[in-house]
Design an enzyme around this catalytic site. Structure first.
Site, PDB file in Angstrom:
ATOM      1  N   PRO A   2       0.804  -1.216   0.000  1.00  0.00           N
ATOM      2  CA  PRO A   2       0.000   0.000   0.000  1.00  0.00           C
ATOM      3  C   PRO A   2       0.836   1.264   0.000  1.00  0.00           C
ATOM      4  CG  PRO A   2      -0.774  -1.552   1.652  1.00  0.00           C
ATOM      5  CD  PRO A   2       0.519  -2.069   1.148  1.00  0.00           C
ATOM      6  N   GLU A   3       0.635   2.074  -0.998  1.00  0.00           N
ATOM      7  CA  GLU A   3       1.166   3.430  -0.971  1.00  0.00           C
ATOM      8  C   GLU A   3      -0.006   4.338  -0.646  1.00  0.00           C
ATOM      9  OE1 GLU A   3       4.330   4.892  -2.915  1.00  0.00           O
ATOM     10  OE2 GLU A   3       4.936   3.098  -3.997  1.00  0.00           O
ATOM     11  N   HIS A  91      -3.293 -15.216   7.967  1.00  0.00           N
ATOM     12  CA  HIS A  91      -2.755 -13.900   8.310  1.00  0.00           C
ATOM     13  C   HIS A  91      -3.824 -12.885   8.717  1.00  0.00           C
ATOM     14  CE1 HIS A  91       1.088 -15.366   6.988  1.00  0.00           C
ATOM     15  NE2 HIS A  91       0.611 -15.635   5.787  1.00  0.00           N
ATOM     16  N   ARG A 109       2.948  -9.925   6.156  1.00  0.00           N
ATOM     17  CA  ARG A 109       4.322  -9.595   6.573  1.00  0.00           C
ATOM     18  C   ARG A 109       4.395  -8.866   7.911  1.00  0.00           C
ATOM     19  NH1 ARG A 109       6.888  -8.039   0.646  1.00  0.00           N
ATOM     20  NH2 ARG A 109       6.069  -9.889  -0.358  1.00  0.00           N
ATOM     21  N   ARG A 151      19.837  19.782   1.297  1.00  0.00           N
ATOM     22  CA  ARG A 151      19.891  18.336   1.149  1.00  0.00           C
ATOM     23  C   ARG A 151      20.754  17.930  -0.046  1.00  0.00           C
ATOM     24  NH1 ARG A 151      15.782  16.030   4.296  1.00  0.00           N
ATOM     25  NH2 ARG A 151      16.856  14.102   3.819  1.00  0.00           N
TER      26      ARG A 151
END
Length: 271
Positions: A2-3, A91, A109, A151
Site C-alpha cells: 500500500p502506498e 494472516h 508480513r 539536502r
DNA sequence: AAATAATCCTGCGGGC
DNA sequence: TGCCCGCAGGATTATT
C-alpha cells in the site's frame, strides 16, 4: 504494498460502513505487528461508536469520542468487510465486530500497526513531525525548492523522507521523477525552481490519478470478495529494468539507492 | 542537521 | 519435488 493511494482508497472503502457504527467486540489473534497490539485494545474499543475515518500520510485514523485508533497497513496489510462467522485464514490478525459485519485486518508480513492514542492524533509521536500532505496546498514547487536547499542526498531518497513530504513510496517516487524528467540520483539541492515545480506537480498528478483509479475498486470492500484488485496499473519505469521506455524506446535503467531499487529512462531523464 | 545502516516479516522466483 | 538464497518493501531507530 500500500502506498498513499491504496490507503486513501481503503479509507473511502471502509468509511461509509464504519462511521457511526458501534464496535461491539474485538478479536486479536496475533499481537506481533510492527509494534505489539496493546493487550487492552479490545476492551478500549468495545461498545464504542466510530465517529470519523480520516487519513494522515499512510496512517488511517479511526476516531472515537475517547481517542483514535491508528492503523498502518505496512507492506502487505489490508482491511476488508467479511460476513460474521467467516473463518479467518492464516494472516487475519484482527477482527472488529460491528453489529452485522466484521472489519478484518490481514497482514502477511506484519509490518503494519494498530495503535491506540488518546487526544489529538496530530500529537502522536509518529505523526507529530511528518511533512505536508502531497495533495494539499502546502505542498508545491516553492515548498519543495526551499525544503531541499540543504539536502545533498539524491532527490529520490529525499522524496521518500516523510519529513519532506508524506506518502511518496518507492513506486511513485520513481514514476514522478520520470514524469518530471529528472534523474533519481540528482542531488536534491541542485534542482532549480522549474524542476521542483515540475516535480511537485508530477507527484500530485501521479497520486491523484492513482486514487481515481482506486475508486473503481471500492465495491470490493463490501461483501466477501477476493483481494482488492487495485494498482495493477502499468508503470512508466517502475520494475521495468531493460524494457523499452513507453515514450522514447530507450531501455529503462535500474540503479540502487539506499538499499532500494530505482528505475529511470536515460532518454527522458537525461539529468 | 544530515546521511547511512540495520531492522521487522513473509512470499516468491530462480537455481539446482 | 523441494530446499536454499536473495530480494522486495515502509518507516522507525540507532549510529556515525
Amino acid at each position: 504494498m500500500p502506498e498513499l493511494p491504496e490507503v486513501e482508497t481503503t479509507r473511502r472503502g471502509v468509511a461509509p460502513t464504519l462511521e457511526n457504527a458501534v464496535i461491539e467486540t474485538v478479536t486479536v489473534r496475533h499481537t506481533g505487528l510492527r509494534w505489539p497490539i496493546s493487550e487492552t485494545l479490545a476492551a478500549v474499543l468495545a461498545d464504542r461508536r466510530v465517529r470519523k475515518v480520516e487519513r494522515r500520510a499512510k496512517y488511517l485514523l479511526v476516531r472515537f469520542d475517547h481517542g483514535t485508533l491508528l492503523i498502518h497497513l505496512g507492506m502487505s496489510g489490508s482491511l476488508r468487510f467479511v460476513p460474521p462467522g467467516t473463518p479467518p485464514t492464516k494472516h487475519d490478525h484482527v477482527d472488529l465486530h460491528l453489529h452485522d459485519t466484521v472489519l478484518r485486518y490481514r497482514d502477511p508480513r506484519r509490518f503494519g500497526a494498530l495503535l491506540w492514542h488518546e487526544g489529538d492524533p496530530a500529537t502522536h509521536p509518529l505523526l507529530a513531525r511528518l511533512g505536508p500532505e502531497p495533495l494539499e496546498d502546502a505542498f508545491d514547487g516553492d515548498y519543495l525548492y526551499r525544503a531541499t536547499r540543504t539536502r545533498r542526498q539524491a532527490i529520490k531518497q529525499v522524496l521518500m523522507d516523510n519529513h519532506m513530504v508524506v506518502g511518496v513510496g518507492n513506486i511513485y517516487a520513481n514514476e514522478a521523477l520520470f514524469l518530471a524528467g529528472i534523474r533519481p540520483d540528482r542531488p536534491a539541492c541542485r534542482l532549480g525552481t522549474e524542476e521542483t515545480t515540475r516535480l511537485a506537480e508530477a507527484i500530485r498528478g501521479v497520486l491523484a490519478r492513482a486514487i481515481d483509479a482506486g475508486g473503481s475498486t471500492l465495491r470490493d470492500f463490501v461483501g466477501a470478495g477476493g483481494e482488492p484488485g487495485y494498482f495493477q496499473q502499468t508503470y512508466a519505469v517502475y520494475a521495468r529494468a531493460g524494457e523499452p521506455c513507453r515514450v522514447c524506446g530507450t531501455p529503462v535503467v535500474q540503479i540502487r539507492q539506499g538499499q532500494r531499487s530505482s528505475f529511470y529512462c536515460p532518454g527522458c531523464q537525461p539529468c
